[in-house]
Design a protein around this motif. Structure first.
Motif, short mmCIF file in Angstrom:
data_model
loop_
_atom_site.label_atom_id
_atom_site.label_comp_id
_atom_site.label_asym_id
_atom_site.label_seq_id
_atom_site.Cartn_x
_atom_site.Cartn_y
_atom_site.Cartn_z
N ILE A 52 -2.31 -6.74 4.25
CA ILE A 52 -1.35 -5.81 3.67
C ILE A 52 0.04 -6.22 4.16
O ILE A 52 0.26 -6.35 5.37
N ASP A 53 0.97 -6.42 3.24
CA ASP A 53 2.33 -6.81 3.63
C ASP A 53 3.20 -5.61 3.96
O ASP A 53 4.00 -5.66 4.90
N VAL A 54 3.07 -4.55 3.17
CA VAL A 54 3.92 -3.36 3.35
C VAL A 54 3.05 -2.12 3.23
O VAL A 54 2.23 -2.01 2.31
N VAL A 55 3.22 -1.20 4.16
CA VAL A 55 2.55 0.11 4.10
C VAL A 55 3.63 1.17 3.92
O VAL A 55 4.57 1.26 4.72
N ILE A 56 3.50 1.97 2.87
CA ILE A 56 4.43 3.08 2.64
C ILE A 56 3.66 4.38 2.83
O ILE A 56 2.82 4.75 2.01
N ASN A 57 3.93 5.04 3.94
CA ASN A 57 3.25 6.28 4.28
C ASN A 57 3.97 7.44 3.59
O ASN A 57 4.99 7.94 4.09
N ASN A 58 3.46 7.83 2.45
CA ASN A 58 4.12 8.84 1.64
C ASN A 58 3.31 10.13 1.52
O ASN A 58 3.88 11.20 1.32
N LEU B 112 0.84 -1.20 0.00
CA LEU B 112 0.00 0.00 0.00
C LEU B 112 0.87 1.24 0.00
O LEU B 112 1.79 1.37 0.82
N VAL B 113 0.60 2.16 -0.92
CA VAL B 113 1.35 3.41 -1.01
C VAL B 113 0.37 4.58 -1.01
O VAL B 113 -0.48 4.69 -1.89
N THR B 114 0.47 5.44 -0.02
CA THR B 114 -0.37 6.64 0.00
C THR B 114 0.34 7.76 -0.76
O THR B 114 1.56 7.77 -0.90
#
Length: 289
Positions: free
Chosen positions: A115-121, A41-43
Motif C-alpha cells: 500500500i503506497d498511501v493510506v487515507i484514514n477517513n 487505500l481509503v476507508t
C-alpha cells in the motif's frame, strides 16, 4: 435577486467559507504524478469525503482500494470509477471489528503486494450531552472503536511493510475540534478523535527515519451525511468535493498538518485563557443546544 450560488448555498455562506476555510487544490498534473499507478487505500469510501476522494484519485490514475461497511454502496462507487476508465477494488469491512480489520490488512497486502498511501477517513460522530449518556456507555465504545482502535489495528498490519519498503504516506482526516476549546456535547467524538491524532503524531516520530510520512488534516465542518444529524444549516462549511481537494493536496504535498489558518492562534489563545474560556463556554447557552 438570487442570493445563492453553487450547490444552492447562500452567497454569504460561501464567501464566509472561502475566508474561513480556504482549500488548496493540487494541479491535475501534480496529482497524476503523485498517484498514477500507486495503490491508495481509503476507508469510509462509500459516501461523503471518502467517495469524492477516491473519484479524484482514480481519475488521476491511482489504483484505489475502497473500504466501508456497505457492499452495495461500495460496488456502486467502484463501478462508477471502472466505467470511467479507472481502477478500483471494493472491500467490505467494519473497523469496529478488530479481528476483521486485521484480516483486511493482510488481505490487502496479499492481493496488492503493498500500500503506497493510506487515507484514514472512516469515522463515527456522536453529539450528546453527558446527562443523556449515563446509560449509553456504548456511545463511547462505538466511537473509540471506529475512530481510534480500528485505524490503529489496520496500521499495525500495514506499517511493517511500509517501513521495510521505506516508502508510504498516511493521511488522517481529523477534526478542527481538536484545535479548539472543548465544546459541550462532543465528549465521545472529540476524545476518540484525539486518541488517534496523538497516536499517529507520536508514531510519526518513529517511522520518519524509515521514509514513512504522515499528514493530519484538522478538517473544518463538512456538510455530509455524517454531520447532517446535527443542524449545521446556515453555518459555513465545505462540500465533500472541497474537502476531497484538501485530501488530494495532502497526498501531493505531504505536509505534517493542515488546519484552518486561524486554528493555531485560537488554540494558543484558549490555552493562555483556559480558565476564562472554560467559564464563558460553560455559561453560554448557545453552546449547549
Amino acid at each position: 435577486m438570487n442570493d445563492t450560488t453553487g450547490n444552492g448555498r447562500p452567497l454569504a455562506e460561501r464567501v464566509a467559507t472561502r475566508l474561513l476555510y480556504p482549500t488548496a487544490r493540487p494541479r491535475d498534473k501534480a496529482l497524476r504524478e503523485a498517484v498514477s499507478g500507486r495503490v491508495v487505500l481509503v476507508t469510509g469510501a462509500s459516501h461523503g469525503i471518502g467517495k469524492a476522494t477516491v473519484r479524484k484519485l482514480a481519475a488521476a490514475g491511482a489504483v484505489v482500494l475502497l473500504v466501508a461497511r456497505s457492499r452495495e454502496d461500495l460496488d456502486e462507487v467502484a463501478g462508477e470509477i471502472t466505467a470511467a476508465g479507472g481502477t478500483a477494488f471494493a472491500y467490505t469491512a467494519d473497523l469496529s471489528d478488530m479481528d476483521a480489520t486485521d484480516r483486511l490488512g493482510r488481505e490487502l497486502l496479499d492481493t496488492h503486494g503493498h500500500i503506497d498511501v493510506v487515507i484514514n477517513n472512516a469515522g463515527r460522530s456522536i453529539r450528546r450531552g453527558i446527562d443523556e449518556s449515563y446509560d449509553r456507555f456504548h456511545d463511547f465504545t462505538r466511537t473509540i472503536d471506529v475512530n481510534y482502535l480500528g485505524p490503529v489495528r489496520l496500521l499495525l498490519t500495514l506499517l511493517p511493510d511500509m517501513r521495510e519498503r521505506r516508502a508510504g504516506h498516511i493521511v488522517n482526516i481529523s477534526t478542527w475540534g481538536l484545535r479548539m476549546p472543548p465544546m459541550p456535547r462532543w465528549s465521545a467524538y472529540y476524545a476518540s478523535k484525539s486518541a488517534f491524532d496523538v497516536w499517529l503524531r507520536t508514531v510519526a516520530t518513529e517511522i520518519a527515519a524509515d521514509g514513512v510520512t504522515t499528514t493530519s488534516i484538522y478538517m473544518p465542518l463538512v456538510h455530509t451525511r455524517m454531520s447532517a444529524p446535527t443542524d449545521f444549516s446556515g453555518m459555513p462549511g465545505l462540500t465533500s468535493e472541497e474537502a476531497a481537494d484538501t485530501v488530494c493536496h495532502a497526498v501531493v504535498a505531504k505536509p505534517v498538518e493542515i488546519s484552518p489558518w486561524w486554528a493555531g492562534p485560537l488554540q494558543a489563545w484558549s490555552d493562555i485563557t483556559r480558565g476564562s474560556t472554560h467559564r464563558f463556554i460553560s455559561r453560554s447557552r448557545g453552546f449547549h443546544r
